[in-house]
Design an enzyme around this catalytic site. Structure first.
Site, mmCIF file in Angstrom:
data_model
loop_
_atom_site.group_PDB
_atom_site.id
_atom_site.type_symbol
_atom_site.label_atom_id
_atom_site.label_comp_id
_atom_site.label_asym_id
_atom_site.label_seq_id
_atom_site.Cartn_x
_atom_site.Cartn_y
_atom_site.Cartn_z
ATOM 1 N N GLU A 244 4.008 -0.263 1.185
ATOM 2 C CA GLU A 244 2.803 0.477 1.725
ATOM 3 C C GLU A 244 1.679 0.224 0.474
ATOM 4 O O GLU A 244 2.089 0.736 -0.740
ATOM 5 C CB GLU A 244 3.055 1.811 1.495
ATOM 6 C CG GLU A 244 4.316 2.184 2.696
ATOM 7 C CD GLU A 244 3.452 2.435 4.025
ATOM 8 O OE1 GLU A 244 2.232 2.344 4.267
ATOM 9 O OE2 GLU A 244 4.349 2.170 5.109
ATOM 10 N N CYS A 278 -4.812 6.025 -1.118
ATOM 11 C CA CYS A 278 -4.805 4.919 -0.701
ATOM 12 C C CYS A 278 -5.857 4.824 0.569
ATOM 13 O O CYS A 278 -6.051 3.848 0.839
ATOM 14 C CB CYS A 278 -3.415 4.470 -0.172
ATOM 15 S SG CYS A 278 -2.489 5.905 0.737
HETATM 16 P P1 NAD Z 1 1.263 -0.412 -8.864
HETATM 17 O O1 NAD Z 1 1.383 -1.507 -8.030
HETATM 18 O O2 NAD Z 1 0.586 -0.712 -10.130
HETATM 19 O O3 NAD Z 1 2.580 0.063 -9.078
HETATM 20 C C1 NAD Z 1 3.324 0.708 -8.011
HETATM 21 C C2 NAD Z 1 4.748 0.768 -8.546
HETATM 22 O O4 NAD Z 1 5.385 -0.444 -8.909
HETATM 23 C C3 NAD Z 1 5.112 1.573 -9.915
HETATM 24 O O5 NAD Z 1 5.993 2.255 -9.776
HETATM 25 C C4 NAD Z 1 5.062 0.255 -10.961
HETATM 26 O O6 NAD Z 1 6.036 0.820 -11.982
HETATM 27 C C5 NAD Z 1 5.801 -0.764 -10.306
HETATM 28 N N1 NAD Z 1 6.075 -1.909 -10.652
HETATM 29 C C6 NAD Z 1 4.966 -2.448 -11.195
HETATM 30 N N2 NAD Z 1 5.208 -3.998 -11.416
HETATM 31 C C7 NAD Z 1 6.178 -4.056 -10.696
HETATM 32 C C8 NAD Z 1 7.161 -5.193 -10.642
HETATM 33 N N3 NAD Z 1 6.875 -6.478 -11.430
HETATM 34 N N4 NAD Z 1 8.355 -5.109 -10.204
HETATM 35 C C9 NAD Z 1 9.002 -3.822 -9.648
HETATM 36 N N5 NAD Z 1 8.091 -2.861 -9.846
HETATM 37 C C10 NAD Z 1 7.019 -2.865 -10.275
HETATM 38 O O7 NAD Z 1 0.309 0.646 -8.025
HETATM 39 P P2 NAD Z 1 0.040 2.116 -8.786
HETATM 40 O O8 NAD Z 1 -1.071 1.810 -9.517
HETATM 41 O O9 NAD Z 1 0.978 2.921 -9.327
HETATM 42 O O10 NAD Z 1 -0.592 2.897 -7.402
HETATM 43 C C11 NAD Z 1 -1.723 2.749 -7.006
HETATM 44 C C12 NAD Z 1 -1.900 1.732 -5.746
HETATM 45 O O11 NAD Z 1 -0.905 2.199 -4.582
HETATM 46 C C13 NAD Z 1 -2.966 1.717 -5.041
HETATM 47 O O12 NAD Z 1 -3.592 0.458 -4.583
HETATM 48 C C14 NAD Z 1 -2.957 2.613 -3.633
HETATM 49 O O13 NAD Z 1 -3.764 2.268 -2.642
HETATM 50 C C15 NAD Z 1 -1.501 2.545 -3.315
HETATM 51 N N6 NAD Z 1 -0.928 3.393 -2.603
HETATM 52 C C16 NAD Z 1 -0.837 3.238 -1.215
HETATM 53 C C17 NAD Z 1 -0.152 4.178 -0.493
HETATM 54 C C18 NAD Z 1 0.451 3.902 0.979
HETATM 55 O O14 NAD Z 1 0.795 4.837 1.517
HETATM 56 N N7 NAD Z 1 -0.053 2.939 1.538
HETATM 57 C C19 NAD Z 1 -0.136 5.647 -1.097
HETATM 58 C C20 NAD Z 1 -0.404 5.734 -2.347
HETATM 59 C C21 NAD Z 1 -0.817 4.836 -3.130
#
Ligand code: NAD
Length: 500
Positions: A244, A278
């Protein structure tokens, strides 16, 4: 606060969370490594066996107990969300309310959606009784974002538990306390199955350890860049993966739309949660006849919003790094010929960003192609609905969208032309509050679905069964079948399929 990661493993290093509003430290949490994660998964696996063996009605009762506990502790959960994200208390409370709605639906509908059901047979298989059942996967890993630290991951957690799985949850490193609290409240509400939901804390390395831990599926919510990295790790172990990711959602406003309603929705969809949603509104395509009228109404509403203080309509940017992205998008849009109708680069006053309304922004500017994730909206003029649809669909994201149109049926016809996973007609984000509606996107917005029936099935494996009811006159799966009988069967099938 109870920490649910078992503490028999060596202590992990710690990290500190900070208030996005004041910059003050909030708490320290362990940076769980592979050893702690493996331990959490092993413990979850043990508890899951008993959980999966329960009659569905007992699982439903336990999940509804958890829901009641969350409802009772609504203010505590909301306070934790507000502290960690900086969002206003009222927004955090609404986030918990939405979570409760989804948890209730998942708990109440899991049995109906997943139970064994009979499917039809054919002329040659009429001797079989054929059924299909959706069974739990085992342990599901959930990696969550910070923008809706309760509602978003619970779209996976609640549905995965309802489908009979255990969950090991790694919240964002910006919002670990919310994740720890969710698991602690589960343990308090359902002590017999304590550890069925476990939270591990930490950053990318902890998430990577979870992806490598042998979980039976990994549900990820976050940015597409991170999704690619996590998916590559999952690929090594053939771990099923659900993504997502972000969005660049468009709103189409037709000539006959109620402009006040559209402006109200655009302002809320673009600015609530400081635009860190998002499926928030980032692009608006308004047809020529009403473009000026819509812009004027959006600006009037946006400039009247209180920002930056106690009664602010939205809080600070939660993640300091995102402020530079917002600034780059606004500066880039203006220098590429876009016009700022409200605010501009000067609206960025870290950690707050005041509302920015742009128009005439070239479609290839970063503000139109990349996720801004800030309180910025562009309202571009289009000749007609066809152009609006083409522009809305031109994004590499495909998550949500909205259409404003006087006639709901005409709006639905426009919605059907949009390449988006979810569309609201005459509202924004209407789909997010209907638990029965699946949610998810395609392309850079990810794949797979949470919520609704698809969201329950996403956390299951399918078992198909045939039970032979009687010996068939022509047994096709036997070496004893006489050649003449086989020939008769083949000709019969040929005759059958040559018909229309
Ligand atoms: P992010 O991609 O920076 O991090 C998401 C998660 O992944 C965090 O828990 C982070 O610690 C983890 N992570 C980071 N690097 C990783 C790796 N190499 N391996 C495993 N895990 C890792 O995203 P964010 O800044 O936390 O969230 C914002 C993003 O999420 C935006 O793009 C937003 O649109 C999206 N989002 C999508 C939805 C949806 O349902 N489609 C809902 C909410 C947010």
């Amino acid at each position: 606060m109870t920490r649910t990661t078992p503490d028999t493993t060596p202590p992990a290093a710690v990290f500190t969370t900070y208030s996005p509003s004041t910059g003050e430290p909030l708490a320290e949490h362990p940076s769980d490594g592979p050893e702690q994660v493996a331990h959490a998964v092993a413990q979850a696996r043990k508890v899951q066996e008993g959980w999966a063996a329960l009659p569905a009605a007992r699982r439903r009762a336990h999940l509804l107990d958890w829901k009641r506990t969350l409802a009772r502790e609504l203010d505590t959960v909301a306070r934790t969300i507000a502290e960690e994200t900086g969002k206003p208390a009222g927004d955090a409370q609404l986030e918990v309310v939405l979570t409760l709605e989804h948890l209730a639906w998942a708990a109440r509908n899991a049995e109906r959606v997943l139970r064994r059901r009979k499917v039809g047979t054919t002329l040659f298989t009429v001797h079989q009784r054929a059924t299909v059942e959706h069974r739990p996967l085992g342990v599901v890993g959930v990696i969550g974002p910070w923008n809706y630290p309760c509602y978003t991951p619970m779209g996976s957690i609640g549905y995965a538990l309802a489908a009979g799985n255990a969950v090991v949850f790694k919240p964002s490193e910006l919002t670990p306390a919310t994740g720890v609290l969710l698991a602690a409240l589960f343990d308090a509400a359902v002590p017999e199955y304590a550890g069925l939901l476990t939270t591990v804390t930490g950053g990318a390395a902890t998430g990577e350890a979870l992806a490598r831990s042998g979980v039976d599926k990994l549900a990820f919510t976050g940015s597409p860049g991170t999704a690619r990295k996590v998916m590559a790790v999952c690929a090594e172990g053939l771990t099923p993966f659900l993504a997502e990711c972000g969005g660049k959602d468009a709103v189409i406003v037709t000539a006959d739309a109620d402009l006040d309603a559209a402006a109200d929705a655009v302002v809320w969809g673009a600015l609530s949660n400081a635009g860190q949603t998002c499926a928030g509104v980032e692009r608006v395509y308004a047809v020529r006849e009403i473009h000026a009228g819509l812009c004027e109404r959006v600006v009037r509403r946006a400039e009247a919003l209180p920002t930056g203080g106690e009664d602010a309509a939205y809080g600070p940017m939660t993640m300091p790094g995102q402020i530079a992205v917002v600034e780059r998008h606004v500066e880039g849009a203006v220098s590429a010929g876009g016009r700022a109708l409200l605010g501009g680069p000067e609206s960025v006053r870290a950690p707050y960003v005041a509302p920015v309304v742009l128009t005439g922004v070239p479609e290839d500017a970063a503000a139109m192609t990349e996720e801004t994730f800030g309180p910025v909206v562009t309202i571009n003029e289009v000749a007609d609905v066809d152009e609006a649809v083409a522009r809305a669909n031109a994004s590499r994201y495909a998550l949500g969208a909205a259409v404003f149109c006087r006639n709901g049926r005409a709006g639905a016809a426009i919605a059907a032309r949009l390449r988006a996973g979810a569309v609201s007609v005459n509202s924004v984000l209407g789909f997010a509050a209907v638990p029965a509606l699946p949610f998810g996107g395609s392309q850079d917005s990810g794949f797979g679905r949470i919520h609704g029936e698809e969201g329950l099935r996403a956390f299951t494996s399918v078992q198909s069964t045939t039970v032979q009811r009687f010996t068939p006159p022509i047994a096709l799966t036997s070496f004893d079948l006489p050649a003449a009988a086989r020939e008769r069967a083949v000709r019969m099938a040929q005759a059958l399929h040559r018909r229309r």
